[in-house]
Design an enzyme around this catalytic site. Structure first.
Site, PDB file in Angstrom:
ATOM      1  N   THR A  28       0.852  -1.189   0.000  1.00  0.00           N
ATOM      2  CA  THR A  28       0.000   0.000   0.000  1.00  0.00           C
ATOM      3  C   THR A  28       0.891   1.244   0.000  1.00  0.00           C
ATOM      4  OG1 THR A  28      -1.946   1.057   0.992  1.00  0.00           O
ATOM      5  CG2 THR A  28      -0.267   0.253   2.524  1.00  0.00           C
ATOM      6  N   ASN A  29       0.298   2.425   0.298  1.00  0.00           N
ATOM      7  CA  ASN A  29       1.098   3.657   0.369  1.00  0.00           C
ATOM      8  C   ASN A  29       0.542   4.530   1.485  1.00  0.00           C
ATOM      9  OD1 ASN A  29      -1.077   5.408  -0.764  1.00  0.00           O
ATOM     10  ND2 ASN A  29      -0.763   4.112  -2.558  1.00  0.00           N
ATOM     11  N   HIS A  30       1.088   5.754   1.587  1.00  0.00           N
ATOM     12  CA  HIS A  30       0.786   6.575   2.770  1.00  0.00           C
ATOM     13  C   HIS A  30      -0.480   7.412   2.646  1.00  0.00           C
ATOM     14  CE1 HIS A  30       4.696   5.543   4.371  1.00  0.00           C
ATOM     15  NE2 HIS A  30       5.267   5.924   3.254  1.00  0.00           N
ATOM     16  N   ALA A  96      -4.514   7.442  -4.487  1.00  0.00           N
ATOM     17  CA  ALA A  96      -3.122   6.991  -4.708  1.00  0.00           C
ATOM     18  C   ALA A  96      -3.214   5.504  -5.030  1.00  0.00           C
ATOM     19  CB  ALA A  96      -2.282   7.227  -3.470  1.00  0.00           C
TER      20      ALA A  96
END
Ligand code: PMT
Length: 234
Positions: A28-30, A96
């Protein structure tokens, strides 16, 4: 008072996606979803109906004109958007979305062995690009460019390759901008290469700036197409 209700909803994607590795792990990402949710709130405050396709975030938003569709992966996000994209006049791709996902999702938790652990990744669906291929004349799509370097040229590349009408550039180089912050610093670039750079602001304010720009672009577009249509039907 909000403007006369727009008949057609606005589609917004927000938050990260999670790409499963096995039943326990994922990529995943932030992204916190704050930017996308702020854009949704701005449109709701202006009397629009909003369909918000949201990756897993810790935010909540309720409104009588809001439909939230919770998704996990890029594939799920794309499939959820497909049902709505043909109906909307404005789409804002603020999510995102993971560009890659594991080539294979293990059914069991992968056992630890040795010091190395390699993972084969494959390209994910590019949601904004897919809708750029089917976008109609009177539709307006706004994408983001999340950059770390060569900001303007990377943003322009995305504007054209994804057939966007406007790209919102935000850079991790700018203090207080992008992931997780309550603020963001954006530059809006549209197809006439007109760039508008804004100072660092709350994402609430940035959401309003983006909604205002998208709405005015859409009304110009609509008037243009209408005149063009009227000319042709005289
Ligand atoms: O959520 P927050 O914590 O508030 O952070 C906000 C944000 C930084 C996530 C947001 O402002 C932002 O920049 N969103 C876009 C992040 C991103 O994926 O940018 P990108 O340059 O990789 O993608 C370009 C555009 O294509 C984006 O509109 C993105 O939604 C879209 N995209 C990208 C990849 C993909 N597979 N499908 C897509 O639709």
């Amino acid at each position: 008072m909000p403007k006369e209700k727009d008949k057609r909803p606005v589609l917004i994607t927000a938050g990260p996606t999670r790409e499963a590795i096995d039943p326990v792990r994922y990529l995943t990402n932030h992204s916190s979803g704050k930017m996308g949710y702020a854009i949704a709130e701005a449109f709701l405050d202006k009397g629009f109906e909003v369909v918000l396709v949201s990756g897993p975030v810790g935010l909540s938003l309720t409104h009588k004109d809001l439909t939230i569709i919770d998704v996990i992966s890029a594939d799920e996000m794309y499939n959820a958007c497909r049902a709505y994209f043909p109906l909307v006049q404005i789409a804002v791709f603020a999510a995102a979305v993971a560009d890659y996902k594991p080539a294979e999702v293990r059914r069991q938790k992968m056992k630890k062995s040795g010091n190395e652990f390699s993972l084969q990744l494959v390209k994910n669906v590019d949601i904004a690009l897919e809708f750029g291929k089917v976008k109609q004349k009177e539709q307006v799509s706004v994408g983001f460019a999340l950059e770390t370097n060569d900001e303007e040229q990377n943003a322009l590349k995305k504007l054209f390759t994804k057939n966007l009408d406007m790209v919102i550039l935000n850079s991790v180089q700018d203090k207080g901008a992008t992931f997780g912050y309550d603020t963001n610093k954006i530059t809006m670039i549209n197809r006439d290469f007109v760039g508008r750079t804004f100072p660092l602001k709350s994402k609430k304010e940035v959401g309003k700036d983006i909604a205002d720009a998208a709405i005015s672009y859409a009304s110009k577009q609509y008037a243009l197409n209408k005149n063009h249509h009227d000319l042709h039907t005289i």
